[in-house]
Design a protein around this motif. Structure first.
Motif, PDB file in Angstrom:
ATOM      1  N   HIS A 127      53.700  18.264  32.597  1.00  0.00           N
ATOM      2  CA  HIS A 127      53.897  18.435  34.044  1.00  0.00           C
ATOM      3  C   HIS A 127      54.729  19.684  34.334  1.00  0.00           C
ATOM      4  O   HIS A 127      54.369  20.487  35.224  1.00  0.00           O
ATOM      5  N   LEU A 128      55.804  19.860  33.607  1.00  0.00           N
ATOM      6  CA  LEU A 128      56.677  21.012  33.860  1.00  0.00           C
ATOM      7  C   LEU A 128      55.942  22.331  33.629  1.00  0.00           C
ATOM      8  O   LEU A 128      56.103  23.292  34.392  1.00  0.00           O
ATOM      9  N   LEU A 129      55.132  22.372  32.565  1.00  0.00           N
ATOM     10  CA  LEU A 129      54.477  23.627  32.197  1.00  0.00           C
ATOM     11  C   LEU A 129      53.259  23.941  33.064  1.00  0.00           C
ATOM     12  O   LEU A 129      52.905  25.118  33.235  1.00  0.00           O
ATOM     13  N   THR A 130      52.608  22.919  33.614  1.00  0.00           N
ATOM     14  CA  THR A 130      51.378  23.158  34.380  1.00  0.00           C
ATOM     15  C   THR A 130      51.544  23.016  35.888  1.00  0.00           C
ATOM     16  O   THR A 130      50.773  23.604  36.652  1.00  0.00           O
ATOM     17  N   GLU A 131      52.540  22.236  36.323  1.00  0.00           N
ATOM     18  CA  GLU A 131      52.677  21.968  37.746  1.00  0.00           C
ATOM     19  C   GLU A 131      53.916  22.594  38.381  1.00  0.00           C
ATOM     20  O   GLU A 131      54.085  22.521  39.600  1.00  0.00           O
ATOM     21  N   THR A 132      54.754  23.199  37.568  1.00  0.00           N
ATOM     22  CA  THR A 132      55.981  23.795  38.115  1.00  0.00           C
ATOM     23  C   THR A 132      56.199  25.174  37.511  1.00  0.00           C
ATOM     24  O   THR A 132      55.457  25.613  36.630  1.00  0.00           O
ATOM     25  N   ARG A 192      60.548  13.733  42.610  1.00  0.00           N
ATOM     26  CA  ARG A 192      59.268  13.961  41.918  1.00  0.00           C
ATOM     27  C   ARG A 192      59.447  13.806  40.402  1.00  0.00           C
ATOM     28  O   ARG A 192      58.626  13.157  39.730  1.00  0.00           O
ATOM     29  N   LEU A 193      60.518  14.376  39.875  1.00  0.00           N
ATOM     30  CA  LEU A 193      60.758  14.289  38.436  1.00  0.00           C
ATOM     31  C   LEU A 193      61.075  12.849  38.018  1.00  0.00           C
ATOM     32  O   LEU A 193      60.590  12.369  36.999  1.00  0.00           O
ATOM     33  N   ALA A 194      61.880  12.161  38.812  1.00  0.00           N
ATOM     34  CA  ALA A 194      62.243  10.780  38.491  1.00  0.00           C
ATOM     35  C   ALA A 194      61.046   9.855  38.539  1.00  0.00           C
ATOM     36  O   ALA A 194      61.039   8.801  37.891  1.00  0.00           O
ATOM     37  N   GLY A 195      60.000  10.242  39.302  1.00  0.00           N
ATOM     38  CA  GLY A 195      58.822   9.409  39.433  1.00  0.00           C
ATOM     39  C   GLY A 195      57.772   9.634  38.377  1.00  0.00           C
ATOM     40  O   GLY A 195      56.751   8.940  38.362  1.00  0.00           O
ATOM     41  N   LEU A 196      58.005  10.573  37.460  1.00  0.00           N
ATOM     42  CA  LEU A 196      57.030  10.814  36.393  1.00  0.00           C
ATOM     43  C   LEU A 196      57.001   9.633  35.430  1.00  0.00           C
ATOM     44  O   LEU A 196      57.992   8.934  35.247  1.00  0.00           O
TER      45      LEU A 196
END
Length: 301
Positions: free
Chosen positions: A270-275, A240-244
């Motif tokens: 993404h890190l702050l809102t989705e994880t 998921r992270l590699a696909g950002l």
């Protein structure tokens, strides 16, 4: 040193050197202006030491030419225009520091005073100590003092702090920096990237026998685009992270992740809102990441 200010300290063009089937140096062009402090970087086998040997006249190039203050390397050395501080060798263990310098001074028609070079190298308090009883760092500072005797316009250092502890490295570079402030040209090869970052005006990066980057520290760092986003994220999904968008690489160290990306804002969002990521940091590329990016392929060549 003043009469040489109108000449390039180093003017090398098209240098090539092979050992059997191994091409150690291929078409290297290097020009160093008087007064510059230049770091010479590259992985093992990149061709740094071979290039330095040619600059010092210790090895003849298979092709190309090199001039030091307008002279051949051997002539420049014989005239006291260039000196070197190498990693090992050249010291007699059973005589004192001062006796070593006196012996070296006897090889030149004209030298700086021994007391002066000891003071500039930070070894005045070691004058009566036998060389064999000096630490590795102290012996390197003695080699530095020996190099200063002829008052060279160019000082070449090949991995000068290898094996030193942190205090020894700091003392050695303090002496080098103080001397360079007097206008001496310094070219040093090192595998300690922090030394290059802190002490060099300019960085020359070699890989596989060629110069792959040449510029100020800031210019070198800008060669690799993007930033690094770091965060603590237990159970992170690598795919998921590699696909950002804009992500070039993802590294893991336990729960800590490092994401190399050209779009740091999107990754951080993404890190702050989705994880459940915490301790999110965004940093620019450092010299180590640029070094790895520019030298990783075929670094053993």
């Amino acid at each position: 040193m003043d009469e040489n200010q109108g000449l390039l300290a180093v003017d090398a063009a098209g240098l090539r050197k092979s050992f059997g089937s191994v091409r150690a140096v291929e078409s290297v062009d290097l020009r160093v202006r008087p007064g510059e402090i230049v770091a010479f970087l590259g992985p093992n086998g990149a061709g740094k030491t071979t290039t330095i040997d040619m600059l010092l006249g210790l090895s003849d190039p298979d092709g190309g030419a090199v001039r030091v203050f307008g002279e051949s390397p051997r002539a420049a050395i014989s005239h006291g225009l260039v000196s070197a501080v190498l990693q090992t060798g050249g010291l007699l263990k059973d005589i004192t520091v001062r006796e070593t310098l006196a012996l070296t001074a006897s090889l030149f028609a004209d030298t700086r005073p021994i007391e002066e070079v000891m003071q500039r190298a930070g070894i005045s308090d070691l004058r009566s100590r036998r060389v064999g009883l000096c630490s590795g760092g102290q012996q390197q500072r003695l080699r530095f003092a020996m190099a200063l005797l002829s008052d060279p316009g160019l000082l070449i250092l090949d991995e000068p702090t290898t094996g030193m502890d942190v205090e020894g490295r700091r003392a050695f570079w303090s002496a080098i920096r103080a001397d360079a402030a007097r206008g001496r040209t310094v070219l040093f090869a090192t595998h300690y990237l922090d030394e290059a970052d802190e002490y060099a005006d300019r960085i020359v990066l070699m890989s596989r026998g060629r110069i792959v980057a040449d510029g100020s520290t800031a210019e070198i760092k800008n060669l690799v685009s993007g930033r690094i986003v770091r965060a603590t994220l237990p159970g992170a999904d690598p795919a998921r992270l590699a696909g950002l968008p804009g992500v070039d690489d993802v590294e893991f160290a336990g729960d800590r992740i490092s994401i190399h990306t050209k779009n740091s804002d999107a990754v951080a969002r993404h890190l702050l809102t989705e994880t459940a990521a915490r301790d999110v940091e965004i940093t620019s590329q450092n010299l180590e990441s640029v070094f790895l990016a520019l030298t990783s392929e075929g670094a053993s060549a």
